[in-house]
Design a protein around this motif. Sequence first.
Motif, PDB file in Angstrom:
ATOM      1  N   TYR A   1       0.842  -1.182   0.000  1.00  0.00           N
ATOM      2  CA  TYR A   1       0.000   0.000   0.000  1.00  0.00           C
ATOM      3  C   TYR A   1       0.883   1.239   0.000  1.00  0.00           C
ATOM      4  O   TYR A   1       2.105   1.142   0.187  1.00  0.00           O
ATOM      5  CB  TYR A   1      -0.928   0.001   1.219  1.00  0.00           C
ATOM      6  N   LYS A   2       0.284   2.399  -0.217  1.00  0.00           N
ATOM      7  CA  LYS A   2       1.021   3.655  -0.192  1.00  0.00           C
ATOM      8  C   LYS A   2       0.632   4.448   1.047  1.00  0.00           C
ATOM      9  O   LYS A   2      -0.551   4.551   1.380  1.00  0.00           O
ATOM     10  CB  LYS A   2       0.735   4.467  -1.451  1.00  0.00           C
ATOM     11  N   ASP A   3       1.653   5.013   1.711  1.00  0.00           N
ATOM     12  CA  ASP A   3       1.372   5.825   2.884  1.00  0.00           C
ATOM     13  C   ASP A   3       0.934   7.224   2.465  1.00  0.00           C
ATOM     14  O   ASP A   3       0.761   7.501   1.262  1.00  0.00           O
ATOM     15  CB  ASP A   3       2.586   5.875   3.826  1.00  0.00           C
ATOM     16  N   SER A   4       0.751   8.107   3.440  1.00  0.00           N
ATOM     17  CA  SER A   4       0.231   9.445   3.161  1.00  0.00           C
ATOM     18  C   SER A   4       1.160  10.269   2.270  1.00  0.00           C
ATOM     19  O   SER A   4       0.728  11.238   1.643  1.00  0.00           O
ATOM     20  CB  SER A   4       0.000  10.198   4.481  1.00  0.00           C
ATOM     21  N   LYS A   5       2.449   9.874   2.197  1.00  0.00           N
ATOM     22  CA  LYS A   5       3.413  10.595   1.364  1.00  0.00           C
ATOM     23  C   LYS A   5       3.654   9.912   0.016  1.00  0.00           C
ATOM     24  O   LYS A   5       4.509  10.331  -0.756  1.00  0.00           O
ATOM     25  CB  LYS A   5       4.742  10.718   2.115  1.00  0.00           C
ATOM     26  N   GLY A   6       2.878   8.853  -0.244  1.00  0.00           N
ATOM     27  CA  GLY A   6       2.998   8.165  -1.524  1.00  0.00           C
ATOM     28  C   GLY A   6       4.064   7.095  -1.560  1.00  0.00           C
ATOM     29  O   GLY A   6       4.324   6.497  -2.620  1.00  0.00           O
ATOM     30  N   ASN A   7       4.710   6.803  -0.425  1.00  0.00           N
ATOM     31  CA  ASN A   7       5.743   5.777  -0.381  1.00  0.00           C
ATOM     32  C   ASN A   7       5.117   4.388  -0.328  1.00  0.00           C
ATOM     33  O   ASN A   7       4.120   4.166   0.370  1.00  0.00           O
ATOM     34  CB  ASN A   7       6.630   5.968   0.855  1.00  0.00           C
ATOM     35  N   LYS A   8       5.715   3.455  -1.063  1.00  0.00           N
ATOM     36  CA  LYS A   8       5.217   2.093  -1.077  1.00  0.00           C
ATOM     37  C   LYS A   8       5.600   1.386   0.220  1.00  0.00           C
ATOM     38  O   LYS A   8       6.752   1.394   0.639  1.00  0.00           O
ATOM     39  CB  LYS A   8       5.783   1.323  -2.274  1.00  0.00           C
ATOM     40  N   LYS A   9       4.621   0.791   0.862  1.00  0.00           N
ATOM     41  CA  LYS A   9       4.825   0.091   2.124  1.00  0.00           C
ATOM     42  C   LYS A   9       4.328  -1.346   2.010  1.00  0.00           C
ATOM     43  O   LYS A   9       3.429  -1.639   1.211  1.00  0.00           O
ATOM     44  CB  LYS A   9       4.090   0.800   3.261  1.00  0.00           C
TER      45      LYS A   9
END
Length: 273
Positions: free
Chosen positions: A156-164
């Motif tokens: 998924y993507k966090d609030s900053k758009g980073n893939k997690k």
Amino acid sequence: MIEFNKSYQANCDIFLKDLIKENIKFDLVLTDPPYNLKKDFGNNSDNLTLDEFISVSEERISDLKKLLSKNGSVIWFGIHHFIGFIQTIMYKEGLHYRRMNIWFYENGFSRSKKTLQTQYEPFLWFSENDKKWVYNVDDVRVPYKSKDRLKNPVYYKDSKGNKKKWEPNPNGAMRGDVWQFPTLSGSLYKNERTSHPTQKPESLITEIIKAFCPKNDEGFYEGTILDPFHGSGTLGVCCEKLNNEGHKIKWLGIELEKKWNDIGIQRLSEVNK
């Protein structure tokens, strides 16, 4: 001198003020007061006018707030008829709302076909501190509904758009705010059930203790817990069973009626044989 790990026969409205005078603090108040549904507890505590119910609840909650440790919590069982009043009182006393929980049981029943079958009772969680409180998330995890969750991670993507990457916890899913435990009806629970009209199951109370009682550096529960409406002694029984496993819980129960307090003391004696 007030002793811990003991059930006192006393009026909690007086006893709480004695605890305040001695500057005793509790990490958790876990209690199941009369719901004001006209049940017979041997006194008129469950048969108040609405104004009386609100007034006595205000005084009790005010006293309990004074007894909480800086990171302490209150778990307060109620009924849908009146739980909104209790919630409002807790807000007014300056306690901080954490969650309305539901004790859900599928073995409920209804005495009337003119209303819905009873299958739940709410219980409130409020904390003394708005920034820090105790919740042992990993101690009360529940099984995943499907083992397929354990096979593959989820991206998924966090609030900053980073893939997690999220991977399921092998110990189970986080517990939700619906706690499913059966009531003590039926032959399966005949050895646990007493004559007390509103006795809670040990399984439910133990799970709540595990969720909200502080732990020491070794991972054992080591908090102070108060039940000002101790009834048939379930809180004390659950704490003592945990203490027999190596935990170090200090608990205190208060019960108005000698009949119920005697039952609680007898149950405690069976645990500590």
